[in-house]
Design a protein around this motif. Structure first.
Motif, mmCIF file in Angstrom:
data_model
loop_
_atom_site.group_PDB
_atom_site.id
_atom_site.type_symbol
_atom_site.label_atom_id
_atom_site.label_comp_id
_atom_site.label_asym_id
_atom_site.label_seq_id
_atom_site.Cartn_x
_atom_site.Cartn_y
_atom_site.Cartn_z
ATOM 1 N N GLY A 105 -0.416 7.904 12.032
ATOM 2 C CA GLY A 105 0.165 9.039 11.450
ATOM 3 C C GLY A 105 1.054 9.124 10.284
ATOM 4 O O GLY A 105 1.757 10.137 9.857
ATOM 5 N N VAL A 106 0.998 8.045 9.367
ATOM 6 C CA VAL A 106 1.728 7.503 8.301
ATOM 7 C C VAL A 106 1.071 8.257 7.009
ATOM 8 O O VAL A 106 1.838 8.891 6.230
ATOM 9 C CB VAL A 106 1.666 6.048 7.982
ATOM 10 C CG1 VAL A 106 2.616 5.809 6.894
ATOM 11 C CG2 VAL A 106 2.811 5.663 9.258
ATOM 12 N N ILE A 162 -0.405 6.982 -6.199
ATOM 13 C CA ILE A 162 -1.869 6.122 -5.906
ATOM 14 C C ILE A 162 -2.118 6.516 -4.808
ATOM 15 O O ILE A 162 -1.836 6.373 -3.853
ATOM 16 C CB ILE A 162 -1.782 4.577 -6.317
ATOM 17 C CG1 ILE A 162 -1.214 4.448 -7.641
ATOM 18 C CG2 ILE A 162 -3.322 4.140 -6.327
ATOM 19 C CD1 ILE A 162 -0.976 2.775 -7.919
ATOM 20 N N ARG A 163 -3.349 7.342 -4.782
ATOM 21 C CA ARG A 163 -4.158 8.025 -3.531
ATOM 22 C C ARG A 163 -5.331 7.648 -3.452
ATOM 23 O O ARG A 163 -5.861 7.922 -2.107
ATOM 24 C CB ARG A 163 -3.700 9.415 -3.451
ATOM 25 C CG ARG A 163 -2.483 10.088 -3.909
ATOM 26 C CD ARG A 163 -2.345 11.387 -3.738
ATOM 27 N NE ARG A 163 -0.992 11.764 -3.778
ATOM 28 C CZ ARG A 163 -0.496 12.509 -4.896
ATOM 29 N NH1 ARG A 163 -1.255 12.759 -5.982
ATOM 30 N NH2 ARG A 163 0.864 12.690 -4.775
ATOM 31 N N ILE A 169 0.848 -1.096 0.129
ATOM 32 C CA ILE A 169 0.068 0.190 0.096
ATOM 33 C C ILE A 169 0.861 1.274 -0.029
ATOM 34 O O ILE A 169 0.692 2.147 -0.790
ATOM 35 C CB ILE A 169 -0.936 0.048 1.241
ATOM 36 C CG1 ILE A 169 -1.906 -1.129 1.093
ATOM 37 C CG2 ILE A 169 -1.749 1.482 1.263
ATOM 38 C CD1 ILE A 169 -2.906 -1.112 2.186
ATOM 39 N N LEU A 170 1.918 1.217 0.963
ATOM 40 C CA LEU A 170 3.068 2.298 0.779
ATOM 41 C C LEU A 170 3.604 2.507 -0.435
ATOM 42 O O LEU A 170 3.670 3.696 -0.776
ATOM 43 C CB LEU A 170 3.847 2.272 2.079
ATOM 44 C CG LEU A 170 3.304 2.450 3.254
ATOM 45 C CD1 LEU A 170 4.238 2.115 4.511
ATOM 46 C CD2 LEU A 170 2.771 3.909 3.478
ATOM 47 N N ARG A 171 4.011 1.392 -0.846
ATOM 48 C CA ARG A 171 4.687 1.607 -2.410
ATOM 49 C C ARG A 171 3.619 2.225 -3.189
ATOM 50 O O ARG A 171 4.220 3.162 -4.207
ATOM 51 C CB ARG A 171 5.038 -0.010 -2.913
ATOM 52 C CG ARG A 171 5.482 0.134 -4.287
ATOM 53 C CD ARG A 171 5.114 -1.176 -5.151
ATOM 54 N NE ARG A 171 3.532 -1.302 -5.219
ATOM 55 C CZ ARG A 171 3.175 -2.603 -5.387
ATOM 56 N NH1 ARG A 171 3.996 -3.776 -5.536
ATOM 57 N NH2 ARG A 171 1.701 -2.846 -5.519
ATOM 58 N N LEU A 209 6.781 9.800 4.724
ATOM 59 C CA LEU A 209 7.683 10.174 3.584
ATOM 60 C C LEU A 209 8.988 9.637 3.967
ATOM 61 O O LEU A 209 9.743 9.178 3.474
ATOM 62 C CB LEU A 209 7.609 11.822 3.116
ATOM 63 C CG LEU A 209 6.475 12.124 2.589
ATOM 64 C CD1 LEU A 209 6.590 13.516 2.588
ATOM 65 C CD2 LEU A 209 6.453 11.717 1.038
ATOM 66 N N GLU A 210 9.060 9.769 5.424
ATOM 67 C CA GLU A 210 10.480 9.013 6.086
ATOM 68 C C GLU A 210 10.590 7.599 5.856
ATOM 69 O O GLU A 210 11.662 7.063 6.315
ATOM 70 C CB GLU A 210 10.372 9.376 7.467
ATOM 71 C CG GLU A 210 10.698 10.954 7.375
ATOM 72 C CD GLU A 210 10.774 11.571 9.009
ATOM 73 O OE1 GLU A 210 10.663 10.808 9.978
ATOM 74 O OE2 GLU A 210 10.945 12.743 9.179
ATOM 75 N N LEU A 211 9.339 6.879 5.418
ATOM 76 C CA LEU A 211 9.594 5.412 5.185
ATOM 77 C C LEU A 211 10.177 5.384 3.882
ATOM 78 O O LEU A 211 10.508 4.051 3.492
ATOM 79 C CB LEU A 211 8.251 5.019 5.264
ATOM 80 C CG LEU A 211 7.549 4.544 6.659
ATOM 81 C CD1 LEU A 211 6.244 4.255 6.607
ATOM 82 C CD2 LEU A 211 8.679 3.524 7.441
#
Length: 158
Positions: free
Chosen positions: A64-65, A36-37, A28-30, A87-89
């Protein structure tokens, strides 16, 4: 250690896994990093059930991600955007993709490449020391007890 207790562990990795460590969250994060939002677009891209996707997105928002922001008023429809915390991920995702490109590809090679916009070159993530800027590997790092783990670490670390 129980899965639902990871966020209580005196270990930053365990706490991080409690947020991003299930089988759907990283993909999902990828997709979020790929731009893709919207819920329907994520559902289509991932082939995931609505229930599972909604659950993972809620967890990422609650952690909070991601945050939700409206893109349509009538009816109200929202999309998911990465927060600063999210974004820090990005370095984590890049490192995992690089590992996959090295160890999990078939004869066709990497399915996508990351191009550095500034120089135009295909890039590979590199971990460097924040002080001296030298590249580091696992062999270059010593682990010491931090303030957040004093009592427990004395029992577990050599």
């Amino acid at each position: 250690m129980r899965w639902d207790e990871l966020d209580k562990q005196p270990c930053s990795l365990a706490r991080t896994i409690s947020v991003v460590g299930d089988r759907w969250t990283l993909v999902i994060l990828r997709d979020c990093f790929l731009g893709i939002r919207r819920f329907d677009a994520l559902e289509k891209s991932l082939g995931i059930t609505r229930h599972v996707l909604a659950d993972r997105l809620k967890k990422l928002v609650d952690s909070g991600v991601l945050y939700k922001t409206p893109y349509q008023q009538k009816p109200i429809r929202e999309e998911y955007r990465l927060t600063e915390k999210g974004l820090e991920l990005h370095p984590v995702i890049l490192a995992l993709v690089h590992w996959g490109d090295k160890h999990m590809v078939d004869e066709r090679g990497a399915p996508i490449v990351h191009v550095h916009k500034k120089c135009g070159q295909v890039m590979q993530p590199v971990t460097v020391c924040s002080c001296c800027k030298e590249p580091v590997t696992a062999k270059d790092i010593r682990v010491e007890v931090g303030c957040g783990w004093q009592d427990l670490a004395k029992e577990l670390l050599p």
